[in-house]
Write a protein that holds these residues in place. Sequence first.
Motif, short mmCIF file in Angstrom:
data_model
loop_
_atom_site.label_atom_id
_atom_site.label_comp_id
_atom_site.label_asym_id
_atom_site.label_seq_id
_atom_site.Cartn_x
_atom_site.Cartn_y
_atom_site.Cartn_z
N LYS A 71 -34.67 14.61 -4.49
CA LYS A 71 -33.26 14.95 -3.80
C LYS A 71 -32.81 13.51 -3.48
N TYR A 72 -33.40 12.70 -2.64
CA TYR A 72 -33.02 11.60 -2.18
C TYR A 72 -32.76 10.77 -3.25
N LEU A 73 -33.68 10.63 -4.25
CA LEU A 73 -33.58 9.70 -5.35
C LEU A 73 -32.21 9.82 -6.04
N TYR A 74 -31.95 11.02 -6.35
CA TYR A 74 -30.75 11.36 -7.01
C TYR A 74 -29.48 11.10 -6.20
N LYS A 75 -29.54 11.42 -4.88
CA LYS A 75 -28.31 11.42 -4.15
C LYS A 75 -28.03 9.75 -3.94
N GLN A 76 -28.99 8.94 -3.68
CA GLN A 76 -28.80 7.58 -3.85
C GLN A 76 -28.13 7.02 -5.15
N LEU A 77 -28.64 7.36 -6.22
CA LEU A 77 -28.20 7.09 -7.51
C LEU A 77 -26.96 7.45 -7.53
N VAL A 78 -26.31 8.63 -7.28
CA VAL A 78 -24.94 9.12 -7.40
C VAL A 78 -24.12 8.38 -6.46
N ASP A 79 -24.82 8.07 -5.34
CA ASP A 79 -24.20 7.03 -4.31
C ASP A 79 -23.69 5.76 -4.79
N PHE A 80 -24.74 5.07 -5.49
CA PHE A 80 -24.37 3.77 -6.13
C PHE A 80 -23.22 3.87 -7.21
N LYS A 81 -23.73 5.03 -8.08
CA LYS A 81 -22.59 5.10 -9.03
C LYS A 81 -21.23 5.43 -8.60
N THR A 82 -20.95 6.01 -7.43
CA THR A 82 -19.62 6.30 -6.95
C THR A 82 -19.03 5.13 -5.80
N LYS A 83 -20.19 4.25 -5.52
CA LYS A 83 -19.78 3.09 -4.60
C LYS A 83 -19.83 3.70 -3.21
N ALA A 84 -20.54 4.76 -3.05
CA ALA A 84 -20.46 5.20 -1.68
C ALA A 84 -21.56 4.34 -0.87
N ARG A 85 -22.57 4.06 -1.68
CA ARG A 85 -23.58 2.90 -1.26
C ARG A 85 -23.44 1.67 -2.31
N ARG A 86 -23.20 0.45 -1.33
CA ARG A 86 -23.01 -0.63 -2.48
C ARG A 86 -24.10 -1.49 -2.78
N ASN A 87 -24.29 -1.90 -3.79
CA ASN A 87 -25.07 -3.05 -4.28
C ASN A 87 -24.66 -3.29 -5.65
N GLY A 88 -24.18 -4.55 -5.93
CA GLY A 88 -23.76 -5.14 -7.17
C GLY A 88 -24.71 -4.77 -8.30
N VAL A 89 -25.95 -5.08 -8.06
CA VAL A 89 -26.97 -4.88 -9.19
C VAL A 89 -27.15 -3.59 -9.70
N VAL A 95 -23.70 1.39 -14.97
CA VAL A 95 -22.64 1.52 -15.77
C VAL A 95 -22.81 2.23 -17.21
N GLY A 96 -22.42 3.23 -17.58
CA GLY A 96 -22.50 3.89 -18.68
C GLY A 96 -23.55 5.23 -18.69
N LEU A 97 -24.12 5.39 -17.35
CA LEU A 97 -25.02 6.34 -17.30
C LEU A 97 -24.19 7.59 -16.78
N THR A 98 -24.57 8.68 -17.06
CA THR A 98 -23.85 10.05 -16.99
C THR A 98 -24.62 10.53 -15.56
N GLN A 99 -24.06 11.78 -15.06
CA GLN A 99 -24.70 12.10 -13.93
C GLN A 99 -26.08 12.89 -14.60
N GLN A 100 -26.04 13.39 -15.63
CA GLN A 100 -27.50 13.92 -16.12
C GLN A 100 -28.29 12.82 -16.29
N ASP A 101 -27.84 11.70 -16.73
CA ASP A 101 -28.83 10.41 -16.89
C ASP A 101 -29.69 9.94 -15.56
N LEU A 102 -28.64 10.33 -14.31
CA LEU A 102 -28.93 9.89 -13.09
C LEU A 102 -30.01 11.00 -12.68
N ALA A 103 -29.97 12.42 -12.96
CA ALA A 103 -30.88 13.26 -12.67
C ALA A 103 -32.38 13.03 -13.48
N ASN A 104 -32.21 12.52 -14.89
CA ASN A 104 -33.14 12.32 -15.55
C ASN A 104 -34.14 11.20 -14.88
N VAL A 105 -33.40 10.05 -14.55
CA VAL A 105 -34.34 9.04 -13.76
C VAL A 105 -34.90 9.37 -12.47
#
Length: 230
Positions: A71-89, A95-105
Amino acid sequence: MKPANKALLAKLVLATGFGIASMNASAIVTVPSYNVEAGKAIVDANCAACHGANGVSVAPAQPNLGGQNIKYLYKQLVDFKTKARRNGVMEAQLVGLTQQDLANVAGYYASQAPWTPGYGNKATYAAAQKLYLGGDKSRGIIPCAGCHDPKGAGNEWAAFPRLGGQHATYLATQLKMFRAAGREDEGLMDEQLRTNDAAKKGEKGMMQMVAAKLSDKDIKILSEFLSAVH
């Protein structure tokens, strides 16, 4: 009791299980069904260089992810994707990954063997353990163990991360970013502040309020202590 301390106490009570129904946003993270093999393919292409193919990072500035709370991993990935947590790298890699991709990772890294602990600092172990387990009432610092477990295992249900054995360098950086956000330091870029622990934008989250009370020494000894906890 000051209003800020009341708010912090309320969040702590909820986080430790006495108010499950109305716990903050991280507690209601729902991870979609995921495909570990699909996640592995994305990790090999996008993530392994920094975090390791199996979630063990060789760079102290980059976190270990293997066996981390899904749950933590998924939330952080979503937050990076939506820029709620900022990190340029991270933003560029997603970029280009879907929410399903984030769940898979998230599912892939969570399925890997947990990383092994480091060695810590024997000279400051006792002081750090006291702060981690008991806090410091004189400074209004609550125990870290209340949310992250006495052995740093985290809280899977609440999406609080496993910290035990994590790189000290990474932990110190994140605590300083939470502290800067909690103290409302001015003149810093978004990537120097971490605010994605808050339930709502503009509010202070638990980590911001706790870290705001920590000194540089506190952060150093806690980070080194946690790197060896298991």
